[in-house]
Write a protein that holds these residues in place. Structure first.
Motif, PDB file in Angstrom:
ATOM      1  N   LEU A   5       0.864  -1.168   0.000  1.00 11.34           N
ATOM      2  CA  LEU A   5       0.000   0.000   0.000  1.00 11.34           C
ATOM      3  C   LEU A   5       0.906   1.226   0.000  1.00 11.34           C
ATOM      4  CD1 LEU A   5      -2.734  -0.835   2.692  1.00 11.34           C
ATOM      5  CD2 LEU A   5      -2.826  -1.202   0.216  1.00 11.34           C
ATOM      6  N   TYR A   6       0.631   2.144  -0.914  1.00 12.86           N
ATOM      7  CA  TYR A   6       1.357   3.416  -0.970  1.00 12.86           C
ATOM      8  C   TYR A   6       0.372   4.523  -0.611  1.00 12.86           C
ATOM      9  CZ  TYR A   6       5.215   1.076  -3.406  1.00 12.86           C
ATOM     10  OH  TYR A   6       6.262   0.254  -3.736  1.00 12.86           O
ATOM     11  N   CYS A   7       0.710   5.308   0.407  1.00 13.14           N
ATOM     12  CA  CYS A   7      -0.222   6.320   0.914  1.00 13.14           C
ATOM     13  C   CYS A   7       0.392   7.704   0.874  1.00 13.14           C
ATOM     14  CB  CYS A   7      -0.629   5.995   2.352  1.00 13.14           C
ATOM     15  SG  CYS A   7      -1.449   4.396   2.534  1.00 13.14           S
ATOM     16  N   GLY A   8      -0.363   8.641   0.292  1.00 17.36           N
ATOM     17  CA  GLY A   8       0.041  10.033   0.295  1.00 17.36           C
ATOM     18  C   GLY A   8      -0.534  10.751   1.503  1.00 17.36           C
ATOM     19  N   SER A   9      -0.138  12.017   1.668  1.00 19.03           N
ATOM     20  CA  SER A   9      -0.565  12.762   2.848  1.00 19.03           C
ATOM     21  C   SER A   9      -0.692  14.241   2.532  1.00 19.03           C
ATOM     22  CB  SER A   9       0.432  12.578   3.995  1.00 19.03           C
ATOM     23  OG  SER A   9       0.108  13.399   5.107  1.00 19.03           O
ATOM     24  N   LEU A  10      -1.698  14.862   3.126  1.00 18.12           N
ATOM     25  CA  LEU A  10      -1.892  16.303   2.987  1.00 18.12           C
ATOM     26  C   LEU A  10      -1.064  17.079   4.002  1.00 18.12           C
ATOM     27  CD1 LEU A  10      -3.572  18.230   1.229  1.00 18.12           C
ATOM     28  CD2 LEU A  10      -5.355  18.165   2.969  1.00 18.12           C
ATOM     29  N   LEU A  11      -0.363  16.366   4.893  1.00 18.56           N
ATOM     30  CA  LEU A  11       0.405  17.018   5.950  1.00 18.56           C
ATOM     31  C   LEU A  11       1.860  16.560   6.004  1.00 18.56           C
ATOM     32  CD1 LEU A  11       0.383  18.887   8.494  1.00 18.56           C
ATOM     33  CD2 LEU A  11      -0.090  16.832   9.827  1.00 18.56           C
ATOM     34  N   GLN A  12       2.082  15.264   5.894  1.00 16.77           N
ATOM     35  CA  GLN A  12       3.424  14.714   6.051  1.00 16.77           C
ATOM     36  C   GLN A  12       4.250  14.849   4.768  1.00 16.77           C
ATOM     37  OE1 GLN A  12       4.154  13.908   9.095  1.00 16.77           O
ATOM     38  NE2 GLN A  12       2.034  13.987   9.823  1.00 16.77           N
ATOM     39  N   SER A  13       5.558  14.849   4.917  1.00 22.00           N
ATOM     40  CA  SER A  13       6.455  14.983   3.767  1.00 22.00           C
ATOM     41  C   SER A  13       7.104  13.649   3.429  1.00 22.00           C
ATOM     42  CB  SER A  13       7.509  16.062   4.048  1.00 22.00           C
ATOM     43  OG  SER A  13       6.906  17.340   4.070  1.00 22.00           O
ATOM     44  N   HIS A  14       6.260  12.707   3.055  1.00 25.01           N
ATOM     45  CA  HIS A  14       6.723  11.405   2.608  1.00 25.01           C
ATOM     46  C   HIS A  14       5.539  10.616   2.066  1.00 25.01           C
ATOM     47  CE1 HIS A  14       5.667  10.622   6.969  1.00 25.01           C
ATOM     48  NE2 HIS A  14       4.867   9.761   6.342  1.00 25.01           N
ATOM     49  N   ILE A  15       5.839   9.528   1.377  1.00 20.81           N
ATOM     50  CA  ILE A  15       4.840   8.525   1.012  1.00 20.81           C
ATOM     51  C   ILE A  15       5.041   7.333   1.934  1.00 20.81           C
ATOM     52  CG2 ILE A  15       4.145   6.851  -0.754  1.00 20.81           C
ATOM     53  CD1 ILE A  15       4.792   8.924  -2.877  1.00 20.81           C
ATOM     54  N   LEU A  16       3.973   6.913   2.569  1.00 18.27           N
ATOM     55  CA  LEU A  16       4.034   5.756   3.466  1.00 18.27           C
ATOM     56  C   LEU A  16       3.839   4.486   2.653  1.00 18.27           C
ATOM     57  CD1 LEU A  16       2.254   5.380   6.895  1.00 18.27           C
ATOM     58  CD2 LEU A  16       1.939   3.647   5.149  1.00 18.27           C
ATOM     59  N   ARG A  17       4.687   3.477   2.895  1.00 18.86           N
ATOM     60  CA  ARG A  17       4.552   2.192   2.202  1.00 18.86           C
ATOM     61  C   ARG A  17       4.442   1.070   3.232  1.00 18.86           C
ATOM     62  NH1 ARG A  17       9.052  -0.384  -1.873  1.00 18.86           N
ATOM     63  NH2 ARG A  17      10.068  -0.990   0.088  1.00 18.86           N
ATOM     64  N   LEU A  18       3.473   0.180   3.010  1.00 14.58           N
ATOM     65  CA  LEU A  18       3.292  -0.950   3.911  1.00 14.58           C
ATOM     66  C   LEU A  18       3.159  -2.245   3.121  1.00 14.58           C
ATOM     67  CD1 LEU A  18       2.798  -1.782   6.950  1.00 14.58           C
ATOM     68  CD2 LEU A  18       0.369  -1.819   6.366  1.00 14.58           C
ATOM     69  N   ASP A  19       3.939  -3.230   3.495  1.00 12.85           N
ATOM     70  CA  ASP A  19       3.851  -4.571   2.919  1.00 12.85           C
ATOM     71  C   ASP A  19       2.686  -5.287   3.598  1.00 12.85           C
ATOM     72  OD1 ASP A  19       4.130  -7.270   2.236  1.00 12.85           O
ATOM     73  OD2 ASP A  19       6.310  -7.201   2.271  1.00 12.85           O
ATOM     74  N   ILE A  20       1.562  -5.440   2.891  1.00 15.48           N
ATOM     75  CA  ILE A  20       0.371  -6.009   3.532  1.00 15.48           C
ATOM     76  C   ILE A  20       0.392  -7.534   3.565  1.00 15.48           C
ATOM     77  CG2 ILE A  20      -1.065  -4.010   3.076  1.00 15.48           C
ATOM     78  CD1 ILE A  20      -2.317  -5.532   0.747  1.00 15.48           C
ATOM     79  N   LEU A  21       1.371  -8.139   2.928  1.00 13.66           N
ATOM     80  CA  LEU A  21       1.558  -9.583   3.118  1.00 13.66           C
ATOM     81  C   LEU A  21       2.282  -9.843   4.432  1.00 13.66           C
ATOM     82  CD1 LEU A  21       2.534 -10.859  -0.458  1.00 13.66           C
ATOM     83  CD2 LEU A  21       0.285 -10.837   0.635  1.00 13.66           C
TER      84      LEU A  21
END
Length: 371
Positions: free
Chosen positions: A346-362
């Protein structure tokens, strides 16, 4: 005598500020509306059995400190690049590696505004919903930027928000508010009036149409895999609806969400992913019921103080009928604005943070909660 003076001073120091506060309240022109009754309903019907309540655990961060508030992301399968719009006006391209530290980030095109929603045109263009500029078409590998549309029915877009491109090339997008701009987002959410619209733009005829109006902060938008429906979110109502393109009919897709929806993405595998920048808080529910509370919050917000805290952000996975499947969230997260499933991540953007969050959902899946 000193006691009498002290009593008078205490009385004056209490009453005068109180009277001033009443006067300021009466003079302030901000006029919040009573919220729709379904805005503060609470239900567990949208909470799926599969949960990951520690979304931050195991998460990796791409472009830390380089990607400034990447609100939306779009994955280009052929090139393997992620496109995202940042608060500094740059549409950036991200080449993600196995290790996030090896990711390559490129400043691609600066719109001169605030790029939010991003999708790809049928001829290789990059379509951008810019909050301030309008709907943009970027072609020639970034060499040409064309303004497609800025108004409909004589009313200019004030917060061009999200966009999706249909297989026939028609662009479907949202104008979140015809009254407030992005810098006034708090006032829009606190006033609770339906200034949003769902629109379409046909690049062949160059016609912009209003499909639906009087929406409550029309936000994320996507199209069903069979191309018959547009799914769009109304953030303050905690719901997403679907618009039948041929029949021009709207119905509820999913409601009573555990948070306030932002962008929605289809993953190509039979599921939609709905980003929830904040969970439902007691303070938000109280403010919804009592307009005077929202007016007080708006008055304070004008001085840079935000009383409406955002916590417990996450993403909801639903099927093609809107049935909840999995919910990833974390009390320590806020302002997750989009989620795109790419492979096992999962790749997640943000309206506040300065990064893209990535999570391995397996590796960190949503699971049935242990009793």
């Amino acid at each position: 005598m000193p006691v009498l003076f002290s009593s008078r001073f205490l009385l004056i120091s209490t009453i005068v500020p109180f009277l001033i506060s009443i006067a300021l309240y009466q003079l302030d022109t901000f006029d919040p509306a009573p919220a729709p009754s379904d805005a503060f309903t609470s239900s567990t019907s949208s909470i799926p059995s599969l949960l990951n309540e520690k979304f931050r655990t195991g998460a990796e961060f791409i472009g830390l400190g380089v990607l400034h508030k990447p609100e939306d992301i779009a994955y280009h399968k052929d090139s393997g690049l992620i496109y995202t719009g940042c608060v500094d006006g740059w549409v950036k391209r991200v080449k993600v590696a196995h290790s996030v530290n090896d990711s390559v980030i490129e400043n691609w095109v600066n719109t001169g505004g605030r790029p939010l929603g991003i999708d790809f045109g049928i001829h290789g263009e990059v379509i951008v919903a810019d909050a301030y500029k309008g709907l943009l078409n970027i072609s020639g590998d970034g060499k040409k930027t064309e303004l497609l549309t800025v108004e409909a029915e004589g009313l200019r877009f004030n917060l061009t928000d999200a966009v999706v491109v249909a297989d026939d090339g028609v662009l479907y997008f949202t104008d979140a508010s015809s009254k407030y701009n992005l810098h006034e987002l708090n006032l829009e959410m606190l006033e609770r009036r339906p200034y949003g619209r769902l629109l379409s733009f046909d690049p062949t005829t160059r016609v912009t149409r209003v499909l639906l109006k009087d929406l409550y902060f029309a936000n994320g938008v996507t199209i069903s895999p069979d191309q018959t429906h547009i799914i769009f979110c109304e953030t303050p109502l905690k719901k997403c609806s679907k618009y039948n393109i041929k029949e021009e009919r709207v119905e509820v897709f999913v409601q009573d969400l555990p948070g306030y929806p932002d962008n929605i993405r289809y993953d190509g595998e039979g599921h939609y992913w709905i980003a929830l920048p904040s969970g439902v808080t007691t303070l938000w529910n109280i403010s919804l019921k009592y307009p005077f509370m929202r007016k007080l919050a708006a008055m304070v917000a004008k001085y840079g103080v935000d009383l409406m805290f955002m916590v417990d952000a996450g993403v909801m996975q639903v099927d093609l009928d809107g049935n909840p499947i999995a919910y990833y969230h974390d009390q320590t997260l806020s302002h997750i604005s989009t989620c795109d499933k790419i492979g096992k991540y999962l790749y997640c953007g943000s309206l506040l943070q300065s990064h893209i969050l990535r999570l391995d959902i397996l590796k960190y899946p949503a699971q049935k909660k242990k009793l």
